[in-house]
Design a protein around this motif. Structure first.
Motif, PDB file in Angstrom:
ATOM      1  N   SER A  92       0.839  -1.192   0.000  1.00  0.00           N
ATOM      2  CA  SER A  92       0.000   0.000   0.000  1.00  0.00           C
ATOM      3  C   SER A  92       0.874   1.242   0.000  1.00  0.00           C
ATOM      4  CB  SER A  92      -0.930   0.007   1.202  1.00  0.00           C
ATOM      5  OG  SER A  92      -0.200   0.102   2.393  1.00  0.00           O
ATOM      6  N   THR A  95      -1.814   6.609  -1.514  1.00  0.00           N
ATOM      7  CA  THR A  95      -2.937   6.797  -2.437  1.00  0.00           C
ATOM      8  C   THR A  95      -3.637   5.506  -2.829  1.00  0.00           C
ATOM      9  OG1 THR A  95      -1.448   6.687  -4.330  1.00  0.00           O
ATOM     10  CG2 THR A  95      -1.928   8.880  -3.419  1.00  0.00           C
ATOM     11  N   ASP A  96      -3.006   4.362  -2.653  1.00  0.00           N
ATOM     12  CA  ASP A  96      -3.683   3.116  -2.993  1.00  0.00           C
ATOM     13  C   ASP A  96      -3.339   2.016  -2.006  1.00  0.00           C
ATOM     14  OD1 ASP A  96      -1.101   2.438  -3.728  1.00  0.00           O
ATOM     15  OD2 ASP A  96      -1.533   2.185  -5.842  1.00  0.00           O
ATOM     16  N   THR A  97      -4.147   0.967  -2.050  1.00  0.00           N
ATOM     17  CA  THR A  97      -3.956  -0.160  -1.150  1.00  0.00           C
ATOM     18  C   THR A  97      -4.324  -1.448  -1.877  1.00  0.00           C
ATOM     19  OG1 THR A  97      -4.447  -1.021   1.064  1.00  0.00           O
ATOM     20  CG2 THR A  97      -6.292  -0.069  -0.145  1.00  0.00           C
ATOM     21  N   GLU A 133     -13.510  -0.608  -5.684  1.00  0.00           N
ATOM     22  CA  GLU A 133     -12.687   0.450  -6.277  1.00  0.00           C
ATOM     23  C   GLU A 133     -11.907   1.183  -5.196  1.00  0.00           C
ATOM     24  OE1 GLU A 133     -14.481   2.724  -9.678  1.00  0.00           O
ATOM     25  OE2 GLU A 133     -16.316   1.816  -8.858  1.00  0.00           O
ATOM     26  N   MET A 134     -12.501   1.272  -4.001  1.00  0.00           N
ATOM     27  CA  MET A 134     -11.901   1.992  -2.875  1.00  0.00           C
ATOM     28  C   MET A 134     -11.989   1.123  -1.622  1.00  0.00           C
ATOM     29  SD  MET A 134     -11.287   5.242  -4.028  1.00  0.00           S
ATOM     30  CE  MET A 134     -11.385   6.391  -2.687  1.00  0.00           C
ATOM     31  N   LYS A 138      -8.975   4.757   0.112  1.00  0.00           N
ATOM     32  CA  LYS A 138      -7.845   4.644  -0.817  1.00  0.00           C
ATOM     33  C   LYS A 138      -8.280   3.831  -2.037  1.00  0.00           C
ATOM     34  CE  LYS A 138      -4.181   4.739   2.641  1.00  0.00           C
ATOM     35  NZ  LYS A 138      -3.003   4.052   3.140  1.00  0.00           N
ATOM     36  N   HIS A 139      -7.708   4.169  -3.190  1.00  0.00           N
ATOM     37  CA  HIS A 139      -7.977   3.411  -4.403  1.00  0.00           C
ATOM     38  C   HIS A 139      -7.346   2.026  -4.288  1.00  0.00           C
ATOM     39  CE1 HIS A 139      -9.699   6.683  -6.737  1.00  0.00           C
ATOM     40  NE2 HIS A 139      -8.794   7.468  -6.156  1.00  0.00           N
ATOM     41  N   VAL A 140      -8.010   1.039  -4.865  1.00  0.00           N
ATOM     42  CA  VAL A 140      -7.453  -0.316  -4.884  1.00  0.00           C
ATOM     43  C   VAL A 140      -6.293  -0.352  -5.864  1.00  0.00           C
ATOM     44  CG1 VAL A 140      -7.938  -2.704  -5.567  1.00  0.00           C
ATOM     45  CG2 VAL A 140      -9.585  -1.444  -4.178  1.00  0.00           C
ATOM     46  N   LYS A 141      -5.223  -0.969  -5.436  1.00  0.00           N
ATOM     47  CA  LYS A 141      -4.008  -1.080  -6.244  1.00  0.00           C
ATOM     48  C   LYS A 141      -4.273  -1.994  -7.442  1.00  0.00           C
ATOM     49  CE  LYS A 141       0.883  -2.027  -5.586  1.00  0.00           C
ATOM     50  NZ  LYS A 141       1.365  -0.670  -5.681  1.00  0.00           N
ATOM     51  N   GLU A 142      -3.873  -1.551  -8.611  1.00  0.00           N
ATOM     52  CA  GLU A 142      -3.995  -2.366  -9.817  1.00  0.00           C
ATOM     53  C   GLU A 142      -2.876  -3.393  -9.856  1.00  0.00           C
ATOM     54  OE1 GLU A 142      -4.392  -0.280 -13.505  1.00  0.00           O
ATOM     55  OE2 GLU A 142      -5.638   1.278 -12.613  1.00  0.00           O
TER      56      GLU A 142
END
Length: 178
Positions: A92, A95-97, A133-134, A138-142
């Protein structure tokens, strides 16, 4: 000479005696035709133990299918976790996780995969999993995620099968086209 002849029966007894703890528990449960397919937002790409990774979209669904067999099936567990680079720890940033999920289904109980008291020997497993998506703002990591499917029977015997899927966000312009 007499001493060595007297030892032979004891050696044979030790060699052929069996441990009472090795009772046969029956065959291990089995998982076959395990597939993951994208939901309605997808181009219906399918991932199977014989195929390639599908592109699953955040905010969409993953359809999980498998044929399960064994004696008195008890529990199914789906463990979804970050898998890129073969690391099994949550990655993580600010900004993303990474998305992780452990979803369990049971046989033989009210609200389970089968009615209370029914523990089947075969089951066609089909479930829909929402891909977030979140998570916690935090946005889900691609990237690559492992979808590990576990199956237990009443005797505690376990089997597992793993597939990898690539999860990505909405493509720009894709929303406008829908």
């Amino acid at each position: 000479m007499k001493k060595s002849l007297t030892l032979i029966p004891f050696l044979l007894i030790g060699l052929f005696s069996c441990n009472n703890e090795t009772d046969e528990q029956g065959p291990l449960p089995s998982i076959s035709n395990y597939t993951i397919e994208g939901g309605e937002h997808e181009s219906h790409e399918r991932l199977s133990d014989e195929g390639e990774e599908p592109e699953l979209e955040m905010g969409g669904e993953a359809h999980i299918d498998a044929e399960m067999g064994g004696q008195n099936l008890k529990t199914v567990l789906l463990d979804i976790h970050w898998g890129e680079g073969h690391t099994h720890r949550t990655m993580s940033s600010e900004t993303d996780t990474a998305w992780t999920a452990k979803i369990q289904w049971n046989f033989g109980e009210e609200g389970g995969l089968t009615p209370a008291g029914v523990f089947p020997n075969n089951h066609d497993f089909h479930e829909h999993i929402e891909i977030p998506e979140m998570i916690d703002g935090k946005h889900v990591k691609e990237g690559e995620y492992h979808f590990v499917l576990y199956l237990w029977d009443q005797d505690g015997n376990e089997t597992q099968k793993a597939l990898t899927a690539h999860i990505h966000g909405h493509e720009e312009g894709e929303e406008e086209a829908k």
